[in-house]
Design an enzyme around this catalytic site. Structure first.
Site, PDB file in Angstrom:
ATOM      1  N   ARG A  16      54.800  33.612  56.871  1.00  0.00           N
ATOM      2  CA  ARG A  16      54.791  32.232  56.334  1.00  0.00           C
ATOM      3  C   ARG A  16      53.379  31.658  56.174  1.00  0.00           C
ATOM      4  NH1 ARG A  16      59.254  31.662  59.980  1.00  0.00           N
ATOM      5  NH2 ARG A  16      61.166  32.043  58.829  1.00  0.00           N
TER       6      ARG A  16
ATOM      7  N   LYS B 113      45.239  29.202  43.218  1.00  0.00           N
ATOM      8  CA  LYS B 113      46.418  29.697  42.488  1.00  0.00           C
ATOM      9  C   LYS B 113      46.575  31.175  42.825  1.00  0.00           C
ATOM     10  CE  LYS B 113      47.026  26.738  38.462  1.00  0.00           C
ATOM     11  NZ  LYS B 113      46.987  26.670  36.993  1.00  0.00           N
TER      12      LYS B 113
ATOM     13  N   GLU C 229      35.808  32.484  30.334  1.00  0.00           N
ATOM     14  CA  GLU C 229      36.186  31.413  31.269  1.00  0.00           C
ATOM     15  C   GLU C 229      34.989  30.489  31.545  1.00  0.00           C
ATOM     16  OE1 GLU C 229      39.298  30.882  32.091  1.00  0.00           O
ATOM     17  OE2 GLU C 229      40.370  32.789  32.321  1.00  0.00           O
TER      18      GLU C 229
ATOM     19  N   LYS D 151      35.057  23.657  38.397  1.00  0.00           N
ATOM     20  CA  LYS D 151      36.425  23.973  38.833  1.00  0.00           C
ATOM     21  C   LYS D 151      36.726  23.251  40.145  1.00  0.00           C
ATOM     22  CE  LYS D 151      40.139  27.102  39.273  1.00  0.00           C
ATOM     23  NZ  LYS D 151      40.771  28.364  38.969  1.00  0.00           N
TER      24      LYS D 151
ATOM     25  N   GLU E 127      48.235  20.822  39.957  1.00  0.00           N
ATOM     26  CA  GLU E 127      48.425  20.713  38.504  1.00  0.00           C
ATOM     27  C   GLU E 127      49.535  19.746  38.117  1.00  0.00           C
ATOM     28  OE1 GLU E 127      47.642  24.380  36.371  1.00  0.00           O
ATOM     29  OE2 GLU E 127      48.998  23.696  34.788  1.00  0.00           O
TER      30      GLU E 127
ATOM     31  N   ARG F 222      44.477  19.149  36.211  1.00  0.00           N
ATOM     32  CA  ARG F 222      44.200  20.590  36.345  1.00  0.00           C
ATOM     33  C   ARG F 222      44.696  21.393  35.147  1.00  0.00           C
ATOM     34  NH1 ARG F 222      44.518  24.547  41.669  1.00  0.00           N
ATOM     35  NH2 ARG F 222      43.906  26.418  40.541  1.00  0.00           N
TER      36      ARG F 222
ATOM     37  N   ASN G 255      43.639  25.299  31.634  1.00  0.00           N
ATOM     38  CA  ASN G 255      44.420  26.292  30.888  1.00  0.00           C
ATOM     39  C   ASN G 255      44.112  26.292  29.390  1.00  0.00           C
ATOM     40  OD1 ASN G 255      46.070  27.502  32.951  1.00  0.00           O
ATOM     41  ND2 ASN G 255      46.956  25.464  33.179  1.00  0.00           N
TER      42      ASN G 255
ATOM     43  N   HIS H 277      45.105  29.221  27.196  1.00  0.00           N
ATOM     44  CA  HIS H 277      45.979  30.099  27.977  1.00  0.00           C
ATOM     45  C   HIS H 277      47.393  30.222  27.406  1.00  0.00           C
ATOM     46  CE1 HIS H 277      42.683  29.972  30.764  1.00  0.00           C
ATOM     47  NE2 HIS H 277      43.319  30.660  31.687  1.00  0.00           N
TER      48      HIS H 277
ATOM     49  N   HIS I 153      48.234  33.862  27.094  1.00  0.00           N
ATOM     50  CA  HIS I 153      49.309  34.519  27.845  1.00  0.00           C
ATOM     51  C   HIS I 153      50.316  35.180  26.901  1.00  0.00           C
ATOM     52  CE1 HIS I 153      48.698  32.040  31.802  1.00  0.00           C
ATOM     53  NE2 HIS I 153      47.790  32.964  31.618  1.00  0.00           N
TER      54      HIS I 153
ATOM     55  N   HIS J 240      42.509  39.664  30.287  1.00  0.00           N
ATOM     56  CA  HIS J 240      42.899  38.253  30.376  1.00  0.00           C
ATOM     57  C   HIS J 240      41.845  37.342  29.703  1.00  0.00           C
ATOM     58  CE1 HIS J 240      44.529  34.548  32.040  1.00  0.00           C
ATOM     59  NE2 HIS J 240      43.327  34.268  32.528  1.00  0.00           N
TER      60      HIS J 240
HETATM   61  P1  NAD Z   1      40.811  42.663  37.154  1.00  0.00           P
HETATM   62  O1  NAD Z   1      41.036  42.171  38.501  1.00  0.00           O
HETATM   63  O2  NAD Z   1      41.840  43.548  36.558  1.00  0.00           O
HETATM   64  O3  NAD Z   1      39.392  43.392  37.120  1.00  0.00           O
HETATM   65  C1  NAD Z   1      38.974  44.001  35.932  1.00  0.00           C
HETATM   66  C2  NAD Z   1      38.577  45.485  36.142  1.00  0.00           C
HETATM   67  O4  NAD Z   1      37.289  45.534  36.732  1.00  0.00           O
HETATM   68  C3  NAD Z   1      39.492  46.225  37.088  1.00  0.00           C
HETATM   69  O5  NAD Z   1      39.619  47.554  36.664  1.00  0.00           O
HETATM   70  C4  NAD Z   1      38.738  46.154  38.399  1.00  0.00           C
HETATM   71  O6  NAD Z   1      39.106  47.128  39.321  1.00  0.00           O
HETATM   72  C5  NAD Z   1      37.333  46.334  37.922  1.00  0.00           C
HETATM   73  N1  NAD Z   1      36.270  45.805  38.764  1.00  0.00           N
HETATM   74  C6  NAD Z   1      36.313  44.702  39.534  1.00  0.00           C
HETATM   75  N2  NAD Z   1      35.119  44.454  40.044  1.00  0.00           N
HETATM   76  C7  NAD Z   1      34.303  45.455  39.640  1.00  0.00           C
HETATM   77  C8  NAD Z   1      32.931  45.742  39.846  1.00  0.00           C
HETATM   78  N3  NAD Z   1      32.126  44.917  40.519  1.00  0.00           N
HETATM   79  N4  NAD Z   1      32.441  46.854  39.304  1.00  0.00           N
HETATM   80  C9  NAD Z   1      33.224  47.674  38.558  1.00  0.00           C
HETATM   81  N5  NAD Z   1      34.512  47.440  38.288  1.00  0.00           N
HETATM   82  C10 NAD Z   1      35.046  46.327  38.832  1.00  0.00           C
HETATM   83  O7  NAD Z   1      40.610  41.460  36.103  1.00  0.00           O
HETATM   84  P2  NAD Z   1      39.913  40.036  36.212  1.00  0.00           P
HETATM   85  O8  NAD Z   1      39.461  39.728  34.852  1.00  0.00           O
HETATM   86  O9  NAD Z   1      38.960  39.958  37.320  1.00  0.00           O
HETATM   87  O10 NAD Z   1      41.114  39.071  36.598  1.00  0.00           O
HETATM   88  C11 NAD Z   1      42.193  38.856  35.709  1.00  0.00           C
HETATM   89  C12 NAD Z   1      43.349  38.348  36.519  1.00  0.00           C
HETATM   90  O11 NAD Z   1      43.001  37.099  37.112  1.00  0.00           O
HETATM   91  C13 NAD Z   1      44.594  38.102  35.693  1.00  0.00           C
HETATM   92  O12 NAD Z   1      45.706  38.609  36.361  1.00  0.00           O
HETATM   93  C14 NAD Z   1      44.679  36.583  35.618  1.00  0.00           C
HETATM   94  O13 NAD Z   1      45.995  36.129  35.498  1.00  0.00           O
HETATM   95  C15 NAD Z   1      44.060  36.185  36.919  1.00  0.00           C
HETATM   96  N6  NAD Z   1      43.497  34.833  36.901  1.00  0.00           N
HETATM   97  C16 NAD Z   1      43.839  34.001  37.911  1.00  0.00           C
HETATM   98  C17 NAD Z   1      43.300  32.732  37.971  1.00  0.00           C
HETATM   99  C18 NAD Z   1      43.621  31.843  39.140  1.00  0.00           C
HETATM  100  O14 NAD Z   1      43.282  30.665  39.104  1.00  0.00           O
HETATM  101  N7  NAD Z   1      44.223  32.356  40.181  1.00  0.00           N
HETATM  102  C19 NAD Z   1      42.408  32.304  36.981  1.00  0.00           C
HETATM  103  C20 NAD Z   1      42.067  33.193  35.978  1.00  0.00           C
HETATM  104  C21 NAD Z   1      42.615  34.467  35.931  1.00  0.00           C
HETATM  105  N1  GLY Z   2      42.788  29.120  35.929  1.00  0.00           N
HETATM  106  C1  GLY Z   2      43.571  27.942  35.890  1.00  0.00           C
HETATM  107  C2  GLY Z   2      43.625  27.194  37.156  1.00  0.00           C
HETATM  108  O1  GLY Z   2      43.068  27.598  38.147  1.00  0.00           O
HETATM  109  O2  GLY Z   2      44.249  26.168  37.214  1.00  0.00           O
END
Ligand code: NAD
Ligand code: GLY
Length: 362
Positions: free
Chosen positions: A119, A141, A183, A225, A235, A239, A243, A246, A250, A263
């Site tokens: 939890r 998030k 971003e 942010k 949100e 907030r 997006n 997005h 998406h 992404h």
């Molecule tokens: P990812 O986590 O898939 O990383 C991209 C690639 O880079 C992967 O293959 C990873 O293993 C590799 N990688 C990571 N760090 C590395 C490094 N230093 N050197 C070499 N390779 C490396 O993608 P991302 O773009 O980081 O994240 C996208 C995800 O984040 C999506 O699922 C999206 O929905 C989510 N997201 C969440 C929020 C939030 O607020 N929580 C905001 C934006 C995006």
């Molecule tokens: N990336 C969108 C949020 O954090 O709200």
């Protein structure tokens, strides 16, 4: 080292930004932690696992390591369960701390695991992609994907610290840098016109990961942010502007299959589409659409969307967390630096899809 503070009802925490932060990870582990679970994947671990483990072990606490498969396609229940398997097999208790070492996929999944294991246990974000450093690691998030929609199952759950080591960007593929920059420019578009201009002027330095430029971009993005999230953690209003791009993005991601476009690439292209839509709905100047398109192209992201077909576009866009009572809502721009979120006439959306989704670019 620079510190940006995040203040939310769900918890206050620091974002530390600097070179070599990986070697000081132990500093943010609370004294009462009973054990630490480091979670990463097979791409990031060969570069950074050893250093992270060494820094965590310096606390004198037991460190266990859990490895997940790499990729957006694995951001699902099955992979999430691997984290729970590892925590339970190693008998980690409520005072254990999870550490997410990786990009947004690792961060989102580890955050969700932390929100639900026993939890709720504490977790630290150690983002290793530019996208995760400027966006996903901040604000709490957490989520996994569902085959019918992106990030559809998750929780708002804040980390206890975000540790950003800018040096880890040196191993990041160029395409991932471009995706992260999408971003970065998003913040300029939605809330800080001067930052947008700064991005226009420094785009080459940013793509080259010039240390001074990239550090400033990360810091400013985190500040913006943190401000938005502190106003509206869950949100219910402001907030939503985070997006921008997005709803279109998406739809591209789930329409083409997770992982086909990154992404950040989908968001970059989606911001161009949102800017086009804003011309029709909020008199956003057409010259500024050209600036948005030029900057998205300059950072190395696609500016033309795939032709999913209108029916597919609409059905994927419907599965959006901003949808209210079946009505799609979009983040729109009234000017560079000024965003709002609302519904749009169906005809305007159709016009934008016709203009921006081009078969030859699939
Ligand atoms: P990812 O986590 O898939 O990383 C991209 C690639 O880079 C992967 O293959 C990873 O293993 C590799 N990688 C990571 N760090 C590395 C490094 N230093 N050197 C070499 N390779 C490396 O993608 P991302 O773009 O980081 O994240 C996208 C995800 O984040 C999506 O699922 C999206 O929905 C989510 N997201 C969440 C929020 C939030 O607020 N929580 C905001 C934006 C995006
Ligand atoms: N990336 C969108 C949020 O954090 O709200």
């Amino acid at each position: 080292m620079t510190t940006v503070q995040v203040t939310t009802p769900g918890g206050d925490y620091p974002i530390h930004i600097g070179a070599g932060r990986l070697d000081s990870l132990g500093q943010v582990i609370p004294a009462d932690a009973t054990a630490i679970a480091l979670v990463s994947n097979g791409t990031v671990a060969p570069h950074y696992r050893e250093r992270a483990e060494k820094a965590l072990a310096a606390t004198g606490k037991r460190v266990v390591y859990i490895e997940l498969p790499d990729g957006e396609a694995y951001k699902d229940w099955q992979t999430l369960n691997l984290i729970f398997d590892g925590l339970l097999q190693n008998r980690l208790d409520r005072k254990a701390v999870l550490v997410a070492l990786g990009g947004g996929v690792i961060g989102d999944m580890v955050g969700f695991a932390a929100a639900s294991y026993m939890r709720g246990i504490r977790f630290v974000q150690v983002p290793t992609t530019l996208l995760a450093q400027v966006d996903s690691s901040v604000g709490g998030k957490t989520a996994i994907n569902h085959p019918l929609g992106k990030n559809m199952v998750g929780a708002f759950y804040q980390p206890i610290a975000v540790e950003i080591d800018i040096d880890v960007l040196s191993t990041l593929p160029e395409r991932e840098v471009s995706a992260g920059l999408a971003e970065v420019i998003k913040y300029g578009l939605i809330i800080d016109a001067d930052f947008f201009v700064w991005c226009e002027q420094n785009v080459q330095a940013l793509r080259a990961l010039d240390r001074q430029a990239i550090t400033y971009a990360i810091q400013r993005s985190c500040e913006l942010k943190a401000y938005v999230v502190s106003q509206d953690e869950r949100e219910s209003g402001l907030r939503a502007i985070l997006n921008l791009g997005h709803t279109f993005g998406h739809a591209i991601e789930s329409g083409l299959g997770y992982g086909a476009w990154l992404h950040g690439e989908a968001v970059g292209c989606g911001m161009v589409q949102a800017a086009e839509l804003s011309v029709l709905t909020h008199d956003f100047p057409i010259e500024d659409v050209a600036r948005v398109r030029a900057l998205v192209r300059a950072i190395g992201c696609p500016v033309q969307a795939p032709d999913l077909g209108e029916e597919q576009w609409l059905s994927h866009m419907q599965v959006d967390k901003k949808t209210e009572g079946g009505q799609l809502r979009f983040v729109l721009l009234s000017a560079i630096g000024k965003a709002l979120c609302e519904g749009v006439p169906a005809q305007a959306l159709q016009q934008v899809l016709e203009k921006t989704a081009v078969p030859a670019q699939v």
